[in-house]
Design an enzyme around this catalytic site. Structure first.
Site, mmCIF file in Angstrom:
data_model
loop_
_atom_site.group_PDB
_atom_site.id
_atom_site.type_symbol
_atom_site.label_atom_id
_atom_site.label_comp_id
_atom_site.label_asym_id
_atom_site.label_seq_id
_atom_site.Cartn_x
_atom_site.Cartn_y
_atom_site.Cartn_z
ATOM 1 N N HIS A 77 -32.292 111.507 -2.249
ATOM 2 C CA HIS A 77 -33.602 112.281 -1.438
ATOM 3 C C HIS A 77 -34.513 111.404 -0.813
ATOM 4 O O HIS A 77 -34.654 111.327 0.425
ATOM 5 C CB HIS A 77 -34.061 113.405 -2.164
ATOM 6 C CG HIS A 77 -35.099 114.291 -1.409
ATOM 7 N ND1 HIS A 77 -36.256 114.238 -1.070
ATOM 8 C CD2 HIS A 77 -34.704 115.537 -0.977
ATOM 9 C CE1 HIS A 77 -36.894 115.199 -0.453
ATOM 10 N NE2 HIS A 77 -36.087 115.984 -0.396
ATOM 11 N N ASP A 86 -41.694 111.019 -3.383
ATOM 12 C CA ASP A 86 -40.444 111.502 -3.373
ATOM 13 C C ASP A 86 -39.738 111.146 -4.651
ATOM 14 O O ASP A 86 -40.392 110.948 -5.774
ATOM 15 C CB ASP A 86 -39.666 111.144 -2.000
ATOM 16 C CG ASP A 86 -38.863 112.108 -1.684
ATOM 17 O OD1 ASP A 86 -37.845 112.390 -2.287
ATOM 18 O OD2 ASP A 86 -39.171 112.923 -0.564
ATOM 19 N N TYR A 106 -52.317 123.353 3.052
ATOM 20 C CA TYR A 106 -53.749 122.907 3.186
ATOM 21 C C TYR A 106 -54.215 122.684 4.569
ATOM 22 O O TYR A 106 -53.573 122.222 5.470
ATOM 23 C CB TYR A 106 -53.995 121.632 2.332
ATOM 24 C CG TYR A 106 -53.908 121.784 0.814
ATOM 25 C CD1 TYR A 106 -54.778 122.714 0.209
ATOM 26 C CD2 TYR A 106 -52.902 121.225 -0.024
ATOM 27 C CE1 TYR A 106 -54.777 122.991 -1.297
ATOM 28 C CE2 TYR A 106 -52.881 121.344 -1.264
ATOM 29 C CZ TYR A 106 -53.719 122.398 -1.874
ATOM 30 O OH TYR A 106 -53.711 122.435 -3.329
ATOM 31 N N ALA A 118 -48.231 121.918 2.015
ATOM 32 C CA ALA A 118 -48.063 121.741 3.597
ATOM 33 C C ALA A 118 -49.419 122.825 4.209
ATOM 34 O O ALA A 118 -49.787 122.783 5.234
ATOM 35 C CB ALA A 118 -46.729 122.572 3.921
#
Length: 425
Positions: free
Chosen positions: A134, A86, A245, A243
């Site tokens: 974040h 992140d 895959y 996401a």
């Protein structure tokens, strides 16, 4: 997201409320960088947040829906390591002290000169710098330590350890290659779970650097959890990566009513949903903020995966994923494109002692709540719904007020005519 990589934090929702011809707009904190290719899964912020922030004393709704005592009787995630790939993880928030592996964290962002020719710092080498907040929010949802004297917020797996890996920032300077490098590094550190709260809609095949890195993690038995993205307004249906895959647990966002959040990306790749509206979590330098987005749904599920990993160390990653999917609370017997197999139920996932499965199956009927003795949550609404409701009240109220004033003026005029026999001057 137009091919850019951004953290899937909040859906930084632009909420426009018309009240007596005035509009108030909450703008996103970070805009995707189209040139970079990677975009954080931010939803539009519904609150303003500064670092540090005040602690939120109450228990957030996403935590209220769980019987934590029953959950933690089974597992608290002790011994599990979760990589948070992140914007970095700040360790000065006291709920994250002792929760972050500062020795083995890593920063994959390279210094870049700005338009003034200056090279701003890119954070600590061990991935613990987080100017955006974040990554710190994502880490808190997974493993924030309890602080009962000051807040009801706590991580899903409060004894798990976070491996901070920084490869993105508020400008979306992360890209497919830095994300692939971050995943490969996480694999080399023998993590149990990887959380990726960012996405791109740029098609990246299985032979791309990112596709190969994801497959390497899956081949090592690591549970890979990724946010589905926040470009779902208007009914958009499309795949986002990583996401989409095969083998990755793709997480959409749900609201208090266990329905898809309006911003949450839909598609046949979506596996499950988790709370992503009005989510409370830790921020740099202390305290908490509220945010929205699939960025915060993914770590909720990553925390559950860590708990399951601790309980079933001999299970494959696919067994863990299938258990989460099979025990999710559903509105229909099978799967749909909005919330996948349903909204994740942590207690049911942990207390279900049936044998491991490879794939979830459609149930014989609509599944009930996992813990029937828990009082149902009161009906809730999203910030958008609330603002729309308040705007309606204001507009209707204004119209009624105008009508009352006009009516009173007519009554006064008629009274003067009747009493004085003449029209008012």
């Amino acid at each position: 997201m137009s091919g850019s990589w951004l953290p899937c934090t909040s859906v930084r929702r632009r909420v426009t409320v018309a009240v007596m011809a005035a509009a108030f707009v909450v703008a996103p904190v970070a805009a995707p960088s189209a040139a970079s290719g990677l975009s954080p899964a931010y939803a539009e912020d519904s609150t303003q947040c500064t670092f540090p922030s005040k602690p939120i004393k109450g228990t957030p709704w996403a935590i209220q829906r769980i019987q934590l005592d029953r959950l933690w009787e089974v597992s608290e995630g002790e011994g599990m390591k979760v990589a948070v790939i992140d914007t970095g993880v700040d360790t000065t928030n006291k709920q994250l002290k002792g929760a972050v592996d500062t020795r083995n964290g890593r920063n994959f962002l390279k210094p870049k000169k700005d338009k003034y020719g200056q090279t701003p710092p890119v954070g600590n080498k061990n991935g613990t710098g987080d100017a955006v907040g974040h990554g710190t929010k994502v880490a808190g949802i997974i493993a924030a330590r309890p602080d009962k004297a000051h807040t009801g917020f706590v991580g899903i797996a409060p004894k798990a350890t976070i491996l901070p890996i920084r490869q993105n920032d508020e400008s979306g300077n992360g890209n497919a290659q830095t994300l692939a490098d971050a995943i490969n590094y996480a694999v080399s550190r023998n993590v149990n779970v990887i959380n990726i709260s960012q996405d791109t809609d740029k098609p990246l095949g299985k032979n791309s650097a990112l596709g190969v890195a994801v497959q390497r993690a899956l081949d090592k038995g690591i549970v890979v959890v990724a946010s589905a993205g926040n470009d779902g307004l208007g009914g958009n249906v499309k795949k986002t990566y990583p996401a989409a895959y095969p083998g990755v647990l793709a997480v959409a966002a749900s609201d208090r009513n266990n329905e898809r959040a309006p911003f949450s990306q839909s598609g046949d790749f979506v596996d499950v949903a988790a709370p992503g509206v009005s989510v409370v979590s830790t921020v740099p330098k202390g305290g908490h903020c509220i945010d929205n987005g699939t960025s915060f749904s993914a770590p909720y599920v990553a925390g559950v995966a860590a708990l399951l990993r601790a309980k079933h160390p001999d299970w494959s990653a696919q067994n863990i994923v299938a258990r989460i999917e099979q025990t999710a609370e559903r509105a229909i017997p099978g799967r749909d494109i909005h919330v996948g197999w349903g909204v994740v139920d942590p207690v049911r996932a942990l207390t279900d002692d049936s044998p491991p499965i490879e794939q979830p199956k459609a149930s014989g009927g609509v599944q009930k709540a996992a813990v029937p003795d828990v009082p149902p949550l009161p009906p809730g609404e999203t910030f958008q719904e609330r603002n729309e409701r308040l705007a309606t009240y204001a507009i209707v109220g204004g119209a009624v007020l105008v009508a009352v004033i006009a009516g009173a003026a007519l009554v006064y005029r008629d009274w003067q005519i009747r009493v004085r026999g003449q029209r008012p001057r």
